[in-house]
Enzyme design. Sequence first.
Site, PDB file in Angstrom:
ATOM      1  N   LYS A  81       0.848  -0.941  -0.250  1.00  0.00           N
ATOM      2  CA  LYS A  81      -0.041   0.029   0.109  1.00  0.00           C
ATOM      3  C   LYS A  81       0.746   1.413   0.050  1.00  0.00           C
ATOM      4  O   LYS A  81       1.612   0.521   0.427  1.00  0.00           O
ATOM      5  CB  LYS A  81      -0.399  -0.094   1.207  1.00  0.00           C
ATOM      6  CG  LYS A  81      -2.036   0.815   1.282  1.00  0.00           C
ATOM      7  CD  LYS A  81      -2.696   0.579   2.463  1.00  0.00           C
ATOM      8  CE  LYS A  81      -4.127   1.714   2.742  1.00  0.00           C
ATOM      9  NZ  LYS A  81      -4.974   1.628   3.745  1.00  0.00           N
ATOM     10  N   SER A 156     -10.083   2.209   2.520  1.00  0.00           N
ATOM     11  CA  SER A 156      -8.944   2.922   1.771  1.00  0.00           C
ATOM     12  C   SER A 156      -7.568   1.982   1.122  1.00  0.00           C
ATOM     13  O   SER A 156      -6.980   2.397   0.177  1.00  0.00           O
ATOM     14  CB  SER A 156      -7.816   4.337   2.642  1.00  0.00           C
ATOM     15  OG  SER A 156      -7.020   2.964   3.833  1.00  0.00           O
ATOM     16  N   SER A 180      -9.996  -0.283   6.267  1.00  0.00           N
ATOM     17  CA  SER A 180     -10.035  -0.807   5.451  1.00  0.00           C
ATOM     18  C   SER A 180      -8.905  -1.701   5.289  1.00  0.00           C
ATOM     19  O   SER A 180      -8.662  -1.787   3.838  1.00  0.00           O
ATOM     20  CB  SER A 180      -8.391   0.588   5.572  1.00  0.00           C
ATOM     21  OG  SER A 180      -9.283   1.696   6.032  1.00  0.00           O
TER      22      SER A 180
END
Length: 474
Positions: A81, A156, A180
Amino acid sequence: MPIDLEKMTIKDAREGLVAREFSATELAEAYLAAASEKDPEIHAYVEVFDDVKAQAKKADELIAEKKDDAPALAGIPIAMKDNILLKGRLASAGSKMLENYRAPYDSGVTVKLRDAGAVFLGRTNMDEFAMGSSTESSVYGATKNPHDVKRVPGGSSGGSAAAVASGTALAALGSDTGGSIRQPASFCGVVGLKPSYGAVSRSGLMAMASSLDQIGPFTKTVEDAEILFQALRGHDPLDSTSLPETRLQEKKEGKDRYTIGVPEKFLEQGVENDVLENFRENLKKLEQAGHTVREVSLPHIAYALSTYYIIMPAEVSSNLARYDGVKFGLSFDGADLSGMYKKTRAEGFGPEVRRRIMLGTYVLSAGYYDAFYTKALMVRKKITEDFENAFQNVDVIATPTTPSPAFLLGEKSGDPLAMYAQDIFTVPANIAGLPALSLPCGFVEREGKNLPLGLHLTAPFLREDVLFSVGKEF
């Protein structure tokens, strides 16, 4: 041996690499080819690294030298990420504020993966500064759901979930502040784990809400999630919230069959009918496997979402104060110092980030601190106590991961409250610091497309072993 990316797991890859059925270089090339073919439409990645083959070559040399004693993740391709630091690489957290920022050091989890021989494929798309449930607020544009490109992958960490689901990464890391990892795992039909708070280092993770954030894996199977968790867990002296090794190594007794608690009253929180029906069917499967399912009471869990959306913005307000145009990142000239601050933050942050900073600053202000923030901390303690009491009688608590399957791109972007409601079943685990797992558990149909659903399991603190035991059997 042909490399079947659709069926490939970390365990399979490890066995194939050690048996020399294929090389780490060939495996990396297969994922690079998949990304080149699929990612222009999915947009899971914001950058595919230019040294992937060089990394894989080193992994091949390591495997050849060590053979069966090679590190557990040697040659395994993993996506990261965009808010997890890799030294020398861009790390922007999906924001214009940091679009040219290069990490000066490796995060704690990056160090562990390097030591284990992993190959880093690239950095994945995310909601700006991890604020969102759809990966639509990224400065790089939205990621799409591999099951239906008209829909969001969740957020996210939507880029990481989409990369694993589309077969462009064998596994990926994300961060989870209120769901997330687990919500996009559910939307994309993969496994997502949020570890216990303090079990995995947060050093080198760009902070959103420090008392809630945790790094965890996306994988195809529960077994792979366990492999990655074991590689990531451990004390890190660079992280003041990291648990001591003595606590992490405490002996735990397992069981063959578990008691699964269901907070029935909490399930009335706007769950779509076919999602609830799927959940009931999966509870029956667990019962048929010999587990016991019983109702459990969590009196304060109905306040979890409200509590989260006071504590989280407050910490966001504090953590993002560092992005002021002086220390690092984007900077715009102003008439004076105050003007520079205002212009830099107005230009550098998107609407959702600004919204949460303003809300957090408000609840921390002198006139409202006790009315909002202090009260939220008190409710947080009550929610944690509710879980502790429930776990006196059950081993794990089950709910749907999300109240609906993946929604359409743009459907909720103009309605922040509707977007926040997606986190209703996932935020309690972050508030209480508990480990939680989302498992693929079936599909529902929307507009002619089969969309994945997730079964959400929460276990007592540091009892990831319970999640893996129940999850692997399921």
